[in-house]
Design an enzyme around this catalytic site. Structure first.
Site, PDB file in Angstrom:
ATOM      1  CB  THR A  88      -1.671  -7.836  11.750  1.00 49.01           C
ATOM      2  OG1 THR A  88      -2.565  -7.969  10.005  1.00 49.01           O
ATOM      3  CG2 THR A  88      -1.512  -9.383  11.213  1.00 49.01           C
ATOM      4  CB  CYS A 143       3.350 -11.133   6.589  1.00 50.44           C
ATOM      5  SG  CYS A 143       3.952 -10.867   8.485  1.00 50.44           S
ATOM      6  CG  HIS A 157      -2.012  -1.339   1.248  1.00 41.83           C
ATOM      7  ND1 HIS A 157      -2.962  -1.593   2.054  1.00 41.83           N
ATOM      8  CD2 HIS A 157      -2.955  -1.822  -0.232  1.00 41.83           C
ATOM      9  CE1 HIS A 157      -3.704  -2.060   1.670  1.00 41.83           C
ATOM     10  NE2 HIS A 157      -3.675  -1.832   0.188  1.00 41.83           N
ATOM     11  CG  HIS A 186      -7.047  -4.798   4.990  1.00 39.96           C
ATOM     12  ND1 HIS A 186      -5.837  -5.494   4.981  1.00 39.96           N
ATOM     13  CD2 HIS A 186      -6.748  -3.876   5.494  1.00 39.96           C
ATOM     14  CE1 HIS A 186      -4.749  -5.146   4.649  1.00 39.96           C
ATOM     15  NE2 HIS A 186      -4.835  -4.215   4.922  1.00 39.96           N
ATOM     16  CD  GLU A 231      -3.861  -9.273   8.080  1.00 40.58           C
ATOM     17  OE1 GLU A 231      -3.330  -7.929   8.064  1.00 40.58           O
ATOM     18  OE2 GLU A 231      -3.886  -9.451   9.321  1.00 40.58           O
ATOM     19  CB  SER A 259      -0.704   1.989   4.226  1.00 40.58           C
ATOM     20  OG  SER A 259      -0.020   2.336   5.228  1.00 40.58           O
TER      21      SER A 259
HETATM   22 FE1  F3S Z   1       3.806  -8.836   8.815  1.00 40.01          FE
HETATM   23 FE2  F3S Z   1       3.029  -7.124  10.606  1.00 40.01          FE
HETATM   24 FE3  F3S Z   1       4.782  -6.554   8.505  1.00 40.01          FE
HETATM   25  S1  F3S Z   1       2.137  -9.064  10.161  1.00 40.01           S
HETATM   26  S2  F3S Z   1       3.637  -7.864   6.719  1.00 40.01           S
HETATM   27  S3  F3S Z   1       4.896  -8.155   9.611  1.00 40.01           S
HETATM   28  S4  F3S Z   1       3.036  -5.295  10.005  1.00 40.01           S
END
Ligand code: F3S
Length: 287
Positions: free
Chosen positions: A166, A100, A45, A128, A130, A222
Site C-alpha cells: 500500500t 486497515c 511504526h 515488511h 504487510e 516507518s
Molecule cells: Fe491504511 Fe493507507 Fe494508512 S493502507 S494504514 S490508510 S497508509
C-alpha cells in the site's frame, strides 16, 4: 543570530485513516478487556507512541507463546497471515482486528487469485509485515519483487495476479509492472497503492516549493515516513527526518525564513504539537 521563521504545515499530516481506526480500536480494547492487550510486534511504526501505549497496557510480543489464554491480541493495521489468526483462536486468544481495510482488500485479491490457481506476485518489500501478511493469504506461494531488476528475473509465466504494497512508490511500481509485462503473458494488476500516502507525498512536494527547508516527523522505522523524507531529498530541498522535538538542532534554521512540516502516517498529534511548540520557541528566542 536571527533565526525568526514561519512554519507552514502540510494539510496532510498525522494519522492516516487506517492508523486512526487502529488506535480507536486499541482504546476500545483497553476499556473492554481489563487494561492489558497484546500486539504482535509494534502496533505502529513510531517508537515514542509504542512506549506511551505500553504504559497504558498495550504490550508488543514476538510470538503467540507470550499471550496468555483468554488474552486479547490486536492485529495491527499492516495485517497478519491467516494461519496466525487460526493458531491464536486455537490457543483461546481473542482477536481484535485493526487491519486497515485497504490492506484487507489486497489480502482478498491475492486469496482470489490463489483460489483460481493464478500465481501471485506482490510488489513490495518482502521483510515488511504487510507484505508478509498478504503473502500468507496467497497460500505461501506468492513471489515478492521489490524492483525492476528482480521483476526482469521472474520466470516466464502464462498468467499472474499482481498486488502492490500500500505504501509503495507509484513510479517504482510502474517500472516493475512494465518489467513484469515482459515476463508474463496475461498480467492482472490490482492497484492497491494507498491514496493516503500518495496524497501526502504530493502535498509535501507542493509544500517543498514554498519553503526553505522541510521537517518530516515520524519513526525512522516507518517506511512511508522514510519515503516522504527521501522525496524531499530528491526534490533538492534541505530536509530533516526527526522522531521528536528533541531531535531538532536550531542551527538548521540559521538562514531559513520558512520551514515546512510534514509527517508519516503513524505520527501522533502529541508529537506534532511538541515539534511545533519547539519550533515556535526557537523562532521567538532568536527574534
Ligand atoms: Fe491504511 Fe493507507 Fe494508512 S493502507 S494504514 S490508510 S497508509
Amino acid at each position: 543570530m536571527n533565526r525568526k521563521f514561519e512554519i507552514v504545515t502540510s494539510p496532510h499530516r498525522g494519522y492516516c485513516f487506517g492508523v486512526m481506526r487502529a488506535m480507536r480500536l486499541i482504546e476500545q480494547g483497553l476499556e473492554s478487556f481489563g487494561g492489558t492487550i497484546y500486539t504482535l510486534g509494534d502496533v505502529i511504526h513510531n517508537p515514542l507512541e509504542v512506549e506511551r501505549l505500553r504504559t497504558l497496557g498495550v504490550h508488543p510480543v514476538e510470538t503467540l507463546d507470550e499471550v496468555p489464554k483468554g488474552g486479547t491480541l490486536v492485529l495491527r493495521a499492516h495485517g497478519v497471515r491467516p494461519d496466525l489468526i487460526d493458531d491464536a483462536r486455537r490457543r483461546g486468544i481473542g482477536i481484535l482486528d485493526a487491519t486497515c481495510p485497504f490492506v484487507q482488500l489486497s489480502q482478498r485479491h491475492v486469496k482470489q487469485f490463489a483460489d483460481e490457481s493464478i500465481p501471485v506476485i506482490i510488489i513490495g518489500d518482502r521483510e515488511h509485515p504487510e507484505v508478509r501478511g498478504i503473502a500468507g493469504h496467497a497460500g505461501e506461494n506468492a513471489l515478492v519483487v521489490k524492483d525492476a531488476r528482480e521483476a526482469a528475473l521472474v520466470k516466464p509465466l502464462d498468467r499472474a495476479g499482481v498486488v502492490i504494497q500500500t505504501t509503495f512508490s507509484r513510479s517504482e511500481a510502474e517500472e516493475i509492472i512494465a518489467a513484469l509485462g515482459e515476463r508474463v503473458r496475461d498480467l492482472r494488476v490490482r492497484d492497491t497503492i494507498c491514496q493516503a500516502t500518495e496524497t501526502r507525498r504530493d502535498a509535501m512536494l507542493a509544500l517543498a516549493r514554498e519553503v526553505d527547508c522541510l521537517l518530516v516527523v515520524g519513526g525512522r522505522n516507518s517506511s512511508n515516513t522514510v519515503r516522504l523524507y527521501q522525496g524531499c531529498v530528491d526534490s533538492g530541498i534541505p530536509a530533516y527526518l526527526i522522531e521528536s522535538a528533541d531531535d531538532i538542532d536550531p542551527d538548521w534554521f540559521s538562514a531559513v525564513r520558512r520551514i515546512g512540516l510534514s509527517t508519516g502516517t503513524s505520527t501522533p498529534a502529541w508529537i506534532i504539537d511538541a515539534v511545533l511548540a519547539r519550533l515556535d520557541e526557537i523562532s521567538r528566542e532568536s527574534a
